[in-house]
Design a protein around this motif. Structure first.
Motif, mmCIF file in Angstrom:
data_model
loop_
_atom_site.group_PDB
_atom_site.id
_atom_site.type_symbol
_atom_site.label_atom_id
_atom_site.label_comp_id
_atom_site.label_asym_id
_atom_site.label_seq_id
_atom_site.Cartn_x
_atom_site.Cartn_y
_atom_site.Cartn_z
ATOM 1 N N PHE A 199 9.970 10.615 -6.842
ATOM 2 C CA PHE A 199 9.388 9.575 -5.994
ATOM 3 C C PHE A 199 8.745 8.490 -6.855
ATOM 4 C CE2 PHE A 199 5.609 8.007 -3.605
ATOM 5 C CZ PHE A 199 6.279 7.358 -2.569
ATOM 6 N N GLY A 200 7.995 8.907 -7.880
ATOM 7 C CA GLY A 200 7.353 7.952 -8.778
ATOM 8 C C GLY A 200 8.367 7.075 -9.491
ATOM 9 N N LYS A 201 9.461 7.683 -9.914
ATOM 10 C CA LYS A 201 10.524 6.927 -10.595
ATOM 11 C C LYS A 201 11.127 5.897 -9.644
ATOM 12 C CE LYS A 201 14.945 7.545 -13.006
ATOM 13 N NZ LYS A 201 15.975 8.530 -13.425
ATOM 14 N N TYR A 202 11.354 6.302 -8.393
ATOM 15 C CA TYR A 202 11.937 5.408 -7.388
ATOM 16 C C TYR A 202 11.008 4.219 -7.117
ATOM 17 C CZ TYR A 202 14.451 4.060 -3.104
ATOM 18 O OH TYR A 202 15.173 3.380 -2.143
ATOM 19 N N VAL A 203 9.719 4.498 -6.974
ATOM 20 C CA VAL A 203 8.741 3.443 -6.703
ATOM 21 C C VAL A 203 8.661 2.477 -7.879
ATOM 22 C CG1 VAL A 203 6.301 2.949 -6.292
ATOM 23 C CG2 VAL A 203 7.412 4.835 -5.084
ATOM 24 N N ARG A 204 8.621 3.004 -9.097
ATOM 25 C CA ARG A 204 8.554 2.128 -10.272
ATOM 26 C C ARG A 204 9.800 1.247 -10.374
ATOM 27 N NH1 ARG A 204 6.326 6.823 -12.534
ATOM 28 N NH2 ARG A 204 8.349 7.423 -13.402
ATOM 29 N N GLU A 205 10.950 1.819 -10.028
ATOM 30 C CA GLU A 205 12.206 1.080 -10.119
ATOM 31 C C GLU A 205 12.254 -0.072 -9.117
ATOM 32 O OE1 GLU A 205 17.005 1.864 -9.349
ATOM 33 O OE2 GLU A 205 15.651 3.562 -9.680
ATOM 34 N N HIS A 206 11.734 0.155 -7.904
ATOM 35 C CA HIS A 206 11.874 -0.841 -6.845
ATOM 36 C C HIS A 206 10.645 -1.725 -6.645
ATOM 37 C CE1 HIS A 206 15.154 1.982 -5.794
ATOM 38 N NE2 HIS A 206 15.757 0.893 -5.380
ATOM 39 N N PHE A 207 9.478 -1.274 -7.086
ATOM 40 C CA PHE A 207 8.267 -2.065 -6.914
ATOM 41 C C PHE A 207 7.661 -2.539 -8.228
ATOM 42 C CE2 PHE A 207 8.500 0.338 -2.952
ATOM 43 C CZ PHE A 207 8.159 -0.610 -1.997
ATOM 44 N N GLY A 208 8.131 -1.981 -9.341
ATOM 45 C CA GLY A 208 7.605 -2.380 -10.638
ATOM 46 C C GLY A 208 6.218 -1.852 -10.922
ATOM 47 N N MET A 209 5.799 -0.790 -10.227
ATOM 48 C CA MET A 209 4.483 -0.177 -10.433
ATOM 49 C C MET A 209 4.522 1.268 -9.962
ATOM 50 S SD MET A 209 2.318 -2.068 -7.363
ATOM 51 C CE MET A 209 2.971 -3.698 -7.691
ATOM 52 N N THR A 210 3.510 2.018 -10.321
ATOM 53 C CA THR A 210 3.440 3.416 -9.908
ATOM 54 C C THR A 210 3.004 3.506 -8.447
ATOM 55 O OG1 THR A 210 1.113 3.705 -10.479
ATOM 56 C CG2 THR A 210 2.742 4.036 -12.253
ATOM 57 N N PRO A 211 3.208 4.668 -7.803
ATOM 58 C CA PRO A 211 2.726 4.832 -6.430
ATOM 59 C C PRO A 211 1.225 4.568 -6.285
ATOM 60 C CG PRO A 211 4.271 6.573 -6.951
ATOM 61 C CD PRO A 211 4.024 5.831 -8.226
ATOM 62 N N VAL A 212 0.432 4.999 -7.254
ATOM 63 C CA VAL A 212 -1.025 4.800 -7.187
ATOM 64 C C VAL A 212 -1.334 3.306 -7.288
ATOM 65 C CG1 VAL A 212 -3.230 5.240 -8.312
ATOM 66 C CG2 VAL A 212 -1.581 7.095 -8.058
ATOM 67 N N GLN A 213 -0.649 2.610 -8.188
ATOM 68 C CA GLN A 213 -0.881 1.168 -8.338
ATOM 69 C C GLN A 213 -0.477 0.426 -7.060
ATOM 70 O OE1 GLN A 213 1.546 0.653 -11.841
ATOM 71 N NE2 GLN A 213 -0.252 0.475 -13.191
ATOM 72 N N LEU A 214 0.616 0.846 -6.433
ATOM 73 C CA LEU A 214 1.064 0.211 -5.191
ATOM 74 C C LEU A 214 0.044 0.476 -4.083
ATOM 75 C CD1 LEU A 214 3.142 -1.332 -3.526
ATOM 76 C CD2 LEU A 214 4.381 0.829 -3.168
ATOM 77 N N ARG A 215 -0.479 1.691 -4.028
ATOM 78 C CA ARG A 215 -1.456 2.039 -2.991
ATOM 79 C C ARG A 215 -2.690 1.159 -3.046
ATOM 80 N NH1 ARG A 215 -2.413 8.041 -1.116
ATOM 81 N NH2 ARG A 215 -1.399 7.182 0.748
ATOM 82 N N TYR A 216 -3.128 0.808 -4.230
ATOM 83 C CA TYR A 216 -4.362 0.040 -4.371
ATOM 84 C C TYR A 216 -4.129 -1.430 -4.736
ATOM 85 C CZ TYR A 216 -6.577 4.569 -4.080
ATOM 86 O OH TYR A 216 -6.975 5.809 -3.645
ATOM 87 N N SER A 217 -2.879 -1.862 -4.603
ATOM 88 C CA SER A 217 -2.563 -3.267 -4.945
ATOM 89 C C SER A 217 -2.991 -4.193 -3.809
ATOM 90 C CB SER A 217 -1.058 -3.420 -5.207
ATOM 91 O OG SER A 217 -0.310 -3.126 -4.054
ATOM 92 N N VAL A 254 13.870 1.901 3.239
ATOM 93 C CA VAL A 254 13.121 2.951 2.536
ATOM 94 C C VAL A 254 11.896 2.351 1.855
ATOM 95 C CG1 VAL A 254 13.188 4.602 0.610
ATOM 96 C CG2 VAL A 254 15.112 4.456 2.198
ATOM 97 N N MET A 255 12.063 1.182 1.251
ATOM 98 C CA MET A 255 10.941 0.518 0.580
ATOM 99 C C MET A 255 9.827 0.181 1.566
ATOM 100 S SD MET A 255 13.001 -1.973 -2.079
ATOM 101 C CE MET A 255 11.522 -2.851 -2.618
ATOM 102 N N GLU A 256 10.193 -0.259 2.769
ATOM 103 C CA GLU A 256 9.162 -0.560 3.769
ATOM 104 C C GLU A 256 8.448 0.708 4.211
ATOM 105 O OE1 GLU A 256 8.005 -3.322 4.248
ATOM 106 O OE2 GLU A 256 9.576 -4.569 3.389
ATOM 107 N N ASP A 257 9.174 1.820 4.310
ATOM 108 C CA ASP A 257 8.530 3.094 4.656
ATOM 109 C C ASP A 257 7.560 3.521 3.562
ATOM 110 O OD1 ASP A 257 9.838 3.261 7.040
ATOM 111 O OD2 ASP A 257 11.193 4.887 6.477
ATOM 112 N N ILE A 258 7.962 3.343 2.319
ATOM 113 C CA ILE A 258 7.095 3.697 1.193
ATOM 114 C C ILE A 258 5.840 2.835 1.209
ATOM 115 C CG2 ILE A 258 6.877 3.614 -1.329
ATOM 116 C CD1 ILE A 258 9.851 4.393 -1.477
ATOM 117 N N ARG A 259 6.015 1.525 1.391
ATOM 118 C CA ARG A 259 4.877 0.616 1.420
ATOM 119 C C ARG A 259 3.898 1.006 2.536
ATOM 120 N NH1 ARG A 259 4.808 -4.605 -0.368
ATOM 121 N NH2 ARG A 259 7.079 -4.742 -0.207
#
Length: 293
Positions: A275-293, A245-250
């Motif tokens: 979704f935002g809660k899940y991303v923060r829990e598993h990636f340590g950042m928000t979806p927007v932060q992950l998108r532009y990381s 699931v994490m790879e799909d999100i990434r």
């Protein structure tokens, strides 16, 4: 930005010079245009052999490089992005379904899965002493492919050669990992269940499901499925599901233009907030932060 690429799309690409293709296999002799390659996600296995030059790119966010006499193996649903090639880069590639791979390897599929998914061995160097061995395989394969289409048993002969080549590659992978390959006695039924679980997991667009849902599809109990996964791979079924699931999100956030709301729908999340809660829990950042990381 690209979505998942199928074996049919590859065989129909006018930039690709095909050596052979059927519903399970595409063999590429060369690519006419490799300028500014875009991020890609394959829904099949991919094997790339570098015959000249050098290439590097991100495999699910992990930087890998390949040079002459090296081969790279990608399992299904891997995202290849940010890759660059040297001006003299040349390669040969094969795309193949898990179905045909299982028919080639049989019970040795457990070795392949362990090396691919547990040890994450994706780059192999072909030693000088092995080069003539693999070249002879390729030359024989070319001869068979070039045979008249009406020649009896042509497809069977091609598949027999490919099966021999994949068995040799599987043996090479096992030798590369040596004692790292599990020595735990695992019954054939357990190996088969783990393989079926991985195949099911890779085949679904919405992977964030309960262990019970996967177990029901595989006609086993959730407890037994998790036990077999843990014994075979060192990770529970739940951990495998989360990893995929994490790879799909990434992939969706970093390699598509889909909105957060669209991604929620595609991946089976009930709301953007969840979704935002899940991303923060598993990636340590928000979806927007992950998108532009």
């Amino acid at each position: 930005m690209n979505s998942r690429i199928t074996i049919q799309q590859i065989s129909q690409d006018e930039n690709i010079s095909e050596l052979y293709s059927d519903e399970d296999i595409v063999i590429i002799d060369n690519v006419k245009n490799l300028v500014d390659p875009q991020p890609a996600r394959m829904n099949m296995n991919m094997l790339v052999i570098c015959t000249q030059g050098r290439a590097e790119g991100d495999l699910n966010g992990r930087r890998l490089s390949i040079c002459k006499n090296q081969l790279t193996i990608f399992p299904p649903n891997v995202t290849v992005s940010n890759f660059m090639v040297s001006p003299d880069f040349d390669f040969k590639a094969m795309f193949f379904t898990t179905r045909i791979l299982q028919s080639f390897l049989g019970e040795k599929m457990s070795i392949w899965n362990e090396v691919m998914y547990i040890h994450h061995l994706h780059v192999l160097t072909v030693e000088d002493r092995d080069l003539s061995y693999y070249r002879n395989f390729y030359d024989m394969l070319r001869l068979c492919i070039d045979m008249d289409g009406q020649t009896p048993f042509r497809i069977e002969i091609i598949q027999a050669l490919l099966r021999a080549a994949f068995l040799a590659l599987c043996g090479r992978m096992k030798s590369e990992k040596g004692e790292d390959i599990s020595t735990v006695a695992r019954g054939q039924a357990g190996d088969n269940l783990f393989q079926r679980f991985l195949s099911l997991l890779n085949s679904l667009d919405v992977k964030r499901r309960t262990i019970e849902e996967y177990a029901n599809r595989l006609c086993v109990s959730p407890k037994y499925l998790s036990m077999v996964c843990k014994k075979t791979s060192g990770k529970t079924a739940g951990e495998w599901i989360t990893e995929h699931v994490m790879e799909d999100i990434r992939y969706q956030l970093c390699n598509t233009d889909h909105t957060i709301k669209q991604i929620c729908s595609l991946l089976g999340f009930s709301s953007p907030s969840f979704f935002g809660k899940y991303v923060r829990e598993h990636f340590g950042m928000t979806p927007v932060q992950l998108r532009y990381s």
